[in-house]
Structure formats: C-alpha cells, structure tokens
Scaffold this motif. Structure first.
Motif, PDB file in Angstrom:
ATOM      1  N   LEU A  35      59.363  44.633  31.336  1.00 27.08           N
ATOM      2  CA  LEU A  35      60.346  44.645  32.457  1.00 27.08           C
ATOM      3  C   LEU A  35      61.863  44.162  31.983  1.00 27.08           C
ATOM      4  N   THR A  36      61.651  43.137  31.417  1.00 27.66           N
ATOM      5  CA  THR A  36      63.048  42.321  31.049  1.00 27.66           C
ATOM      6  C   THR A  36      63.548  43.150  29.731  1.00 27.66           C
ATOM      7  N   ASN A  37      62.929  43.897  29.028  1.00 28.01           N
ATOM      8  CA  ASN A  37      63.491  44.672  27.733  1.00 28.01           C
ATOM      9  C   ASN A  37      63.961  45.857  28.554  1.00 28.01           C
ATOM     10  N   ASP A  38      63.651  46.419  29.366  1.00 24.76           N
ATOM     11  CA  ASP A  38      64.256  47.682  30.324  1.00 24.76           C
ATOM     12  C   ASP A  38      64.684  47.226  31.458  1.00 24.76           C
ATOM     13  N   HIS A  39      65.220  46.039  31.790  1.00 28.47           N
ATOM     14  CA  HIS A  39      65.843  45.628  32.840  1.00 28.47           C
ATOM     15  C   HIS A  39      66.542  46.429  33.871  1.00 28.47           C
ATOM     16  N   THR A  40      67.723  47.148  33.105  1.00 22.69           N
ATOM     17  CA  THR A  40      68.713  47.801  33.962  1.00 22.69           C
ATOM     18  C   THR A  40      67.919  49.234  34.532  1.00 22.69           C
ATOM     19  N   ALA A  41      67.227  49.710  33.685  1.00 22.69           N
ATOM     20  CA  ALA A  41      66.738  51.189  34.291  1.00 22.69           C
ATOM     21  C   ALA A  41      65.648  50.747  35.248  1.00 22.69           C
ATOM     22  N   VAL A  42      65.062  49.604  35.061  1.00 25.01           N
ATOM     23  CA  VAL A  42      63.759  49.161  36.143  1.00 25.01           C
ATOM     24  C   VAL A  42      64.327  48.699  37.544  1.00 25.01           C
ATOM     25  N   SER A  43      65.495  47.984  37.248  1.00 26.12           N
ATOM     26  CA  SER A  43      66.157  47.515  38.484  1.00 26.12           C
ATOM     27  C   SER A  43      66.823  48.871  39.292  1.00 26.12           C
ATOM     28  N   ALA A  44      67.412  49.781  38.708  1.00 28.67           N
ATOM     29  CA  ALA A  44      67.953  50.949  39.339  1.00 28.67           C
ATOM     30  C   ALA A  44      66.622  51.694  39.991  1.00 28.67           C
ATOM     31  N   SER A  45      65.601  51.863  39.307  1.00 31.84           N
ATOM     32  CA  SER A  45      64.523  52.510  39.891  1.00 31.84           C
ATOM     33  C   SER A  45      64.020  51.718  41.144  1.00 31.84           C
ATOM     34  N   LEU A  46      64.195  50.423  41.155  1.00 28.99           N
ATOM     35  CA  LEU A  46      63.523  49.845  42.401  1.00 28.99           C
ATOM     36  C   LEU A  46      64.772  49.669  43.421  1.00 28.99           C
ATOM     37  N   SER A  47      66.008  50.297  43.286  1.00 32.70           N
ATOM     38  CA  SER A  47      67.093  50.159  44.026  1.00 32.70           C
ATOM     39  C   SER A  47      67.490  51.633  44.527  1.00 32.70           C
ATOM     40  N   LEU A  48      67.599  52.493  43.579  1.00 37.84           N
ATOM     41  CA  LEU A  48      68.177  54.037  44.036  1.00 37.84           C
ATOM     42  C   LEU A  48      66.886  54.992  44.425  1.00 37.84           C
ATOM     43  N   PRO A  49      67.004  56.154  45.229  1.00 39.79           N
ATOM     44  CA  PRO A  49      66.273  56.843  45.869  1.00 39.79           C
ATOM     45  C   PRO A  49      65.786  57.702  44.681  1.00 39.79           C
ATOM     46  N   HIS A  50      66.468  57.975  43.456  1.00 40.27           N
ATOM     47  CA  HIS A  50      66.025  58.664  42.137  1.00 40.27           C
ATOM     48  C   HIS A  50      64.631  58.595  41.838  1.00 40.27           C
ATOM     49  N   SER A  51      63.811  59.652  41.563  1.00 41.06           N
ATOM     50  CA  SER A  51      62.568  59.747  41.088  1.00 41.06           C
ATOM     51  C   SER A  51      62.269  60.618  40.123  1.00 41.06           C
ATOM     52  N   SER A  52      61.341  60.536  38.883  1.00 45.38           N
ATOM     53  CA  SER A  52      60.912  61.807  38.061  1.00 45.38           C
ATOM     54  C   SER A  52      59.731  62.384  38.709  1.00 45.38           C
ATOM     55  N   GLY A  53      59.375  62.405  40.069  1.00 41.66           N
ATOM     56  CA  GLY A  53      58.316  63.088  40.476  1.00 41.66           C
ATOM     57  C   GLY A  53      58.267  64.828  40.281  1.00 41.66           C
TER      58      GLY A  53
END
Length: 518
Positions: A467-485
């Motif tokens: 998660l640290t290596n991909d911190h920006t994208a993970v933080s955005a996924s836990l904050s923004l409503p967008h999803s890859s469903g």
C-alpha cells in the motif's frame, strides 16, 4: 411494383420492378431519363412467416447526362431495399449484422436458418468486419482499464472503458505499460484512471497521462487483504485445532504434535514432499546465516530465485507446509464421530463407513480406511464435541460484517480469536480497513499502515508495504467514489464472448463484438 407472387415449401418468390421514370446518378447526382438497358437481379429479403423471401427485381440501367462523369451508366436502386452489388436486402443485412454481433459465426448461422434467413457463417463474420471502427479522438474524462486473457497464461489484452457510460471505448493487444501509455498519448483528456493494482498500468498512466488521478480498485484491495487473512489463518492452523478445555480436562490431556499424523502417508511413512521441504528450508537458512545472497543460494541449490525468496521469508518450515498438511476434506465433518467410535472400541472401517453414511457421508470406504490407518492407527483418540473450523471458513468469518454473521459462527469466531492473539489483532485491522473503505476515510490510511506494520505478521506487513508503494492510488480509492466494477463486468462479458466464439476468432473480431454491443 410487385408483379407476381409464388409460394413454395419454405420459400416465397416475388417478381417486382421499379416504376420511377427518373433516376439520379450516384456519382454526380444529375437526374437521367435516358434508358440504357435492363437486367434481372435476385435479392434475398427478410423472412415472412418463417419462409425465406426471394425477390426477382427487373432493374433498368440509365445513361449519365454529364459527359465528364466517370459513371457512364448506372443501375437504379430501390430506396430501403437494395444496395449496389448486394445480394441481400438492407433490412436483411441489418438483421444478419445484429445476429453476428450477438452470436458471431456458427451459432449465428444456426439461428438465422431457424428464422428463415439461411446464411453461411463466413458471411456473418464478413458483416462483422464491415462495421466501421468507432471514431475516438479523446479519452473519456473517467477512464477504466483492466486486462483480459486471450490465451490464459500466455497472451493478454487490455480493455478500456468510459466509466460515465460504462461502454467500452477500445481494446488493445497486450497489457504492457508501453501499449497503454501510447494509447493515452494518442487520446488525451483522461482526468481520472481507474485501474487494478497492476504495476504496468500504473507506469503507463504515469507516462501517458501524468496529470490524471490514478484510483486503485477497492475490490482488488479487499481481495488482496483476503489473501493476507487466508495465509495468516493457515499459518495459525494449530490454534483452530485446539478446542477449549476445562481445568480438569487440561490436566489429563498430554500435549501432542498436531502435525505428526499429517506428515505420514497412508502407509505410515514420511511424505516425500514434507521431508524435502523441511530439508530445503534448513539448507537455505543455513546458507543465509553464512551471509550468502539469494542469487548465490539459488545457484548453489539449483532452485528458482522466487522459491529461494519464499523459503527465506518463512521462519519455519511449517509455514510452507500449511497448504499441504491442512487441506480441507469432506470427511472433516464426520471425523468427531469416527474418533468417538474408535475410542469406544469400534475398529472396523467398513462398520464405521456404514455408520457415517447414515449421517450423510457419500464418499467411499477407502477414504474412511485411509483416515483410520493414518490418523488413528489403533491409538485411542479423545472424542471432540465439534470439528475444528476450516481455515477457509475462518477467513470468511473474519472478512464478513459482524452483523451479517450467523450467531453460531459469531460464537465460534470469538472462540478462535480468543485462543489466538495474532488472529484477534488481524481481525481488528480488517475491521478498521473495512471502515475506511465503506466510509471513504482515506485520510486514515497512513495511520492504518503504521499500525499494521507494527504487527508480527509477515503477510500483513507485506500488504502494508504494498500500500505504501502505491500510496496515492490507494488513498484516492479510499476517498473518491470511483470504482472499477464496470470494468470487471466488461471483462466477464469478454470471457463469455470468447467461449461463444469457441476460440476460433481473431482479435479484430473480438474487438468488434466488444465495441459494437447490441
């Protein structure tokens, strides 16, 4: 104008002609009344009442009045029915194209025959290839990307989706960062890119659209955490096998090696896989203590580098043998009864097999005999009230919402967590992560990573580092409503199309069917 109609079994023949006096040249557009000649053409139309319709058209040819026009003569066309050099009417061509888009070649040909429009499968595939390519100059503002298998384990492709409309915009051959970044440079405009945790797509988005916000998929985050929980539960399988005992019972039970019965084969001998793994683990750690590098150990022992790395990450050989020693069996639910009857003096495998058949057992007597020979072996076994839960079930309990658990499962989970402090701590981190995902609390990510990294659980610490290596994208996924469903749904549709096409179609046909859905 229809001149005559003739009905034959399964077919309807029509004779017709056009009655317009003036025709426009398809090249220059000038109208002409100069007749050059006549001929007859056959056009196959849509079915009527299940019968194929064949129209024999009497067509006229006209001379173009413009001397400079390259078309000296031209044939008249009937609007809505014919096209130049076409053997099928326009409505039938549209129907055939729709069938090809839905079912492709062989299956489409079978359906068309039943509908009274017999056609060759190759004709349907040609109608697919005749469809125009979608015009796309700019990428959608919210772009979804994921890979799919053309040949699993060997050849992969990339699907791109407009996340606002959930419609695919393109299919790319390959799933490398260079392929994705090149597409982004050719189609600028993406502001948000929803992706899985693949490093290739992360690098491609960073190179091709550096200003776009990358959002890691929450499903993959939760799936990765599930794998961490499953691995940790299996590593602590001994805690699941320990049933809660009273003080009096604890004094009478002597400690035993829980893994010993599993190490033996059906004949009582040592299992080769277990012995080899234990030996390799000892040799790898011995060389590692001498200061040898992983590459040197790999060359010296003749093992693959990834295997050596896996052996060095495991503190004990039991961590590597969890999957081999504790595989779930459909006999697990009947083992307490077998243990009870064995302790009561029933040593006949056939009789034991008959007893558990009355309780729902559907397996063979050889399975019961193998369990008795390997695990009981004539030694009395103390009866157990309930079978120990399987690691997969415990993982499901930990990953489920507490309010969604069955009361009995909640009690058993509480007992398991009470016996194992490591699993109890792991369950707490899972609940915290789930709360971040549900309530969009991305600001708590750093706090969660620090807490998880402090635990003596190697799998959880590895997940926290990722998660640290991909911190920006993970933080955005836990904050923004967008999803890859929606992207995952499209990948499932692609799998269905591949099965429907029997793996016989090329990439271009698959791309057309994905980009031109019904």
């Amino acid at each position: 104008m229809v001149e005559s109609v003739e009905r034959t079994p399964g077919m309807l023949h029509l004779v017709a002609r056009a009655n317009s006096a003036v025709e426009a040249c398809p090249r220059c557009g000038m109208e002409s009344t100069r007749l050059h000649g006549r001929y007859e053409r056959t056009v196959r139309d849509s079915a009527v009442g299940g019968a194929e319709v064949v129209i024999r058209l009497r067509i006229r040819r006209f001379r173009c009045p413009d001397p400079a026009c390259p078309a000296v003569t031209f044939a008249e066309q009937i609007p809505g029915l014919t096209s130049p050099h076409g053997r099928f009417s326009l409505p039938r061509k549209e129907a055939m194209t729709a069938i090809a888009r839905a079912l492709a070649g062989r299956a489409g040909a079978r359906l068309a025959k039943l509908l009274g429009m017999p056609v060759n499968r190759m004709t349907l595939l040609r109608s697919l290839r005749a469809l125009p390519n979608p015009e796309l100059t700019a990428a959608p503002s919210v772009l979804g990307v994921d890979d799919f298998a053309l040949k699993r384990g060997n050849v992969y492709g990339t699907v791109l989706l407009d996340m606002d409309t959930h419609q695919p915009v393109d299919l790319l051959p390959g799933r490398t960062s260079a392929t994705f970044s090149a597409w982004l440079k050719e189609h600028p405009g993406a502001r948000v890119i929803c992706r899985d945790r693949s490093g290739a797509y992360a690098d491609g988005a960073r190179i091709g659209a550096p200003e776009a916000v990358q959002v890691a998929d929450r499903f993959h985050l939760w799936h990765n955490l599930t794998e961490v929980v499953d691995k940790t539960v299996r590593a602590h399988r001994a805690c699941l096998d320990e049933a809660p005992l009273s003080a009096a019972e604890a004094e009478t039970v002597e400690p035993s090696d829980a893994l010993a019965p599993e190490v033996r084969d059906v004949n009582g001998g040592e299992r080769r896989l277990v012995a080899r793994t234990i030996e390799r683990h000892a040799r790898v750690h011995a060389l590692l203590s001498e200061g040898a590098s992983l590459n040197a150990i790999s060359r010296r022992l003749g093992l693959v580098f990834r295997t050596v790395r896996r052996f060095t990450q495991a503190e004990t050989a039991e961590e590597l043998l969890v999957g081999a020693l504790h595989r779930p069996s459909k006999l697990d639910d009947f083992k307490p009864h077998l243990n009870q009857r064995w302790s009561e003096g029933c040593y006949n495998s056939a009789e034991l097999h008959q007893e558990i058949r009355e309780h729902g057992w559907t397996g063979s007597v050889s399975t019961v005999r193998r369990y008795v020979r390997t695990n009981l072996g004539g030694v009395e076994v103390a009866p157990t009230s309930l079978p120990s839960p399987k690691p997969r079930r415990v993982t499901g309990w930990i990953m489920s919402h507490p309010q969604g658990l069955d009361p009995g499962d909640a009690v058993r989970l509480k007992a398991v967590l009470g016996q194992c402090p490591e699993l109890d701590a792991l369950a707490g981190h899972v609940r915290d992560f789930a709360q971040m995902m549900v309530h969009r609390e991305g600001h708590r990510l750093d706090e969660w990573i620090a807490a998880a990294s402090a635990e003596p659980l190697s799998a959880l610490c590895s997940f926290a580092r990722s998660l640290t290596n991909d911190h920006t994208a993970v933080s955005a996924s836990l904050s923004l409503p967008h999803s890859s469903g929606a992207v995952e749904g499209t990948v499932n549709k692609i799998k269905m199309l591949k099965r429907q096409m029997f793996g016989r179609a090329n990439f271009d046909l698959l791309r057309i069917r994905v980009l031109h859905p019904l």
